[in-house]
Design a protein around this motif. Structure first.
Motif: not given
Length: 477
Positions: A66-87
């Motif tokens: 899951v990720a939360i991305l914010e974009k202001q014209k050409a510049k972006s900010t990744l507010h959240f990014h994480d993942k869980v991989t199954s075993d």
């Protein structure tokens, strides 16, 4: 005599003037002049920001992200990014049911965590149309957060049940928040990942996304191997693709044959390709001993090692110039070598690991060089390498060395950061941004797609051939 419509308009205006909304909670008359639907915003939906905000979900295989991305014209900010991989270690590979259960267990938890990373919104500017109320942890106050402008989700290709888990969550959020959903192509996202990296590192809002179209994309993973000419965000013409198993798949299979049992037993995941690289080059680049061949023929020549065995390059006989990738034979060769020497020493295993990667990667490079030598590619200045195998640093070293040796010093080779090479929701978020800005949304009726080509000339019409695309001005939620 005033009509009832005009009278209602006047009464609504009076109510708003006498009792303006001052917080996220609607203030009403003791006996409302007009009963209004509770689902309407306090004010018409309005984007007070000059930015775009999306929550993205990726569940195509065994990674829940899951990720939360914010974009202001050409510049972006990744507010959240994480993942869980199954075993999946017990199966030495991805087991569909284990991966599905991991998605079902992890996705809602990740989304819940992600919501706390949405940008905060002041109560005075909050409406039902632009904010979500996030319940605070025990002892903490609730907060108002920016509502995403849309939800992005991987629609395909991938494991269908896994895709459905993410798509259903995305639709649920879209309906609950009354925002659009954008279902994107997983391989398209890999190809566009370097443009995300460029936007994340942009120094100003006016910077251009890099690389600019057109460019070549070498998409290499456990599920795909293809060389693509990317001319815009939805047009990725396939120049060469696998005829049997992908390069990431064969590296995993070879790793299970080559690696000592102790390493396999103590492994923390089923990502055997990275384990093979670490075993082959324990000191990283210091252990690289590679001299690139000067000719195309040199890429198809067997090299006998000090231990007496040699690995035949794929398609080195009658198809050395064919635009295709084939790795099934490589896996069989490695297994025969290992089975022929049950007591193989670690130094020999290490050399076998190095030679396996050299042969596998020279096969990739040979098709890149064939493409670059055609007149149609004379204006190409960038080669994007993306997908899980792109995290291999020896591949990066080899490609650069080969291109320089063959006269393509001016071709830039772009590898995303290792964290963005494997499946992730950040690349899905970015692809959603690009599709959104191009004016495309997905209908709520869209389904997951196990197979979904990126080439517009494919039988299914490629990215835009999938059902459910809606132009922005036709979106109805």
């Amino acid at each position: 005599m005033w009509s009832s419509k005009i009278l209602k308009t006047i009464l609504l205006f009076v109510e708003e003037q006498l009792f303006p909304p001052t917080s996220f909670t609607l203030m009403r008359l003791p006996f409302p002049l007009i009963r209004r639907p509770r689902c309407l915003p306090l004010t018409p939906p309005h984007n007070h920001r000059r930015t775009l905000l999306t929550l993205a979900i990726e569940t195509s295989c065994d990674d829940t992200s899951v990720a939360i991305l914010e974009k202001q014209k050409a510049k972006s900010t990744l507010h959240f990014h994480d993942k869980v991989t199954s075993d999946n270690r017990a199966f030495q590979g991805v087991h569909p049911l284990v991966a599905l259960e991991s998605h079902q267990k992890s996705l809602a938890l990740l989304v819940n965590r992600a919501l706390r990373s949405l940008p905060e919104r002041e109560a005075g500017s909050a409406t039902w149309g632009n904010a979500v109320q996030i319940r605070g942890a025990k002892g903490e106050a609730d907060t108002l957060r920016e509502k995403p402008d849309f939800i992005t989700v991987t629609r395909g290709p991938g494991m269908q049940s896994n895709l459905m888990t993410g798509l259903d969550m995305a639709k649920g959020l879209a309906v609950a928040w009354q925002v659009p959903v954008v279902g994107v192509n997983h391989m398209q996202a890999h190809a566009l990942t370097p443009r995300l990296v460029s936007s994340l590192s942009a120094s100003s809002e006016s910077a251009e996304s890099h690389p600019q179209f057109p460019f070549l994309s070498l998409l290499v993973s456990g599920g795909n191997t293809m060389l693509v000419h990317s001319s815009d965000i939805v047009s990725h013409s396939i120049l060469a693709e696998k005829t049997d198993i992908p390069v990431g798949n064969v590296l995993d299979k070879c790793a299970r044959d080559i690696l000592p049992a102790s390493l396999l037993d103590n492994g923390k995941s089923v990502m055997y390709g990275p384990m093979l690289e670490e075993f082959a080059f324990p000191n990283g680049a210091k252990d690289y001993d590679y001299t690139p061949p000067e000719t195309q023929r040199g890429l198809n020549t067997m090299k006998t090692t000090q231990f007496g065995w040699a690995i035949r390059p794929p398609l080195s006989e009658d198809k050395s110039s064919s635009m295709e990738f084939s790795y099934s034979g490589l896996g069989a060769i490695i297994r025969r070598i290992v089975e022929g020497n049950p007591e193989m020493s670690d130094p020999e295993r290490r050399l076998l690991a190095q030679e396996t990667m050299r042969v596998a990667f020279e096969h990739l490079a040979s098709r890149v060089l064939l493409a670059l030598n055609t007149p149609a590619m004379k204006d190409i200045s960038t080669l994007v390498v993306s997908g899980g195998v792109a995290s291999n640093q020896f591949l990066k070293y080899m490609l650069r060395s080969l291109l320089d040796k063959r006269g393509f010093e001016g071709v830039e080779v772009v590898f995303p950061p290792m964290s963005l090479c494997t499946d992730n929701a950040a690349m899905i978020a970015w692809t959603g941004m690009e599709m959104w800005e191009a004016g495309w949304r997905s209908g709520l009726e869209v389904r997951s797609l196990k197979k979904w080509a990126i080439d517009p000339e494919a039988g299914d019409g490629g990215i835009m051939g999938a059902e459910g695309w809606i132009r922005a001005d036709d979106t109805q939620l």
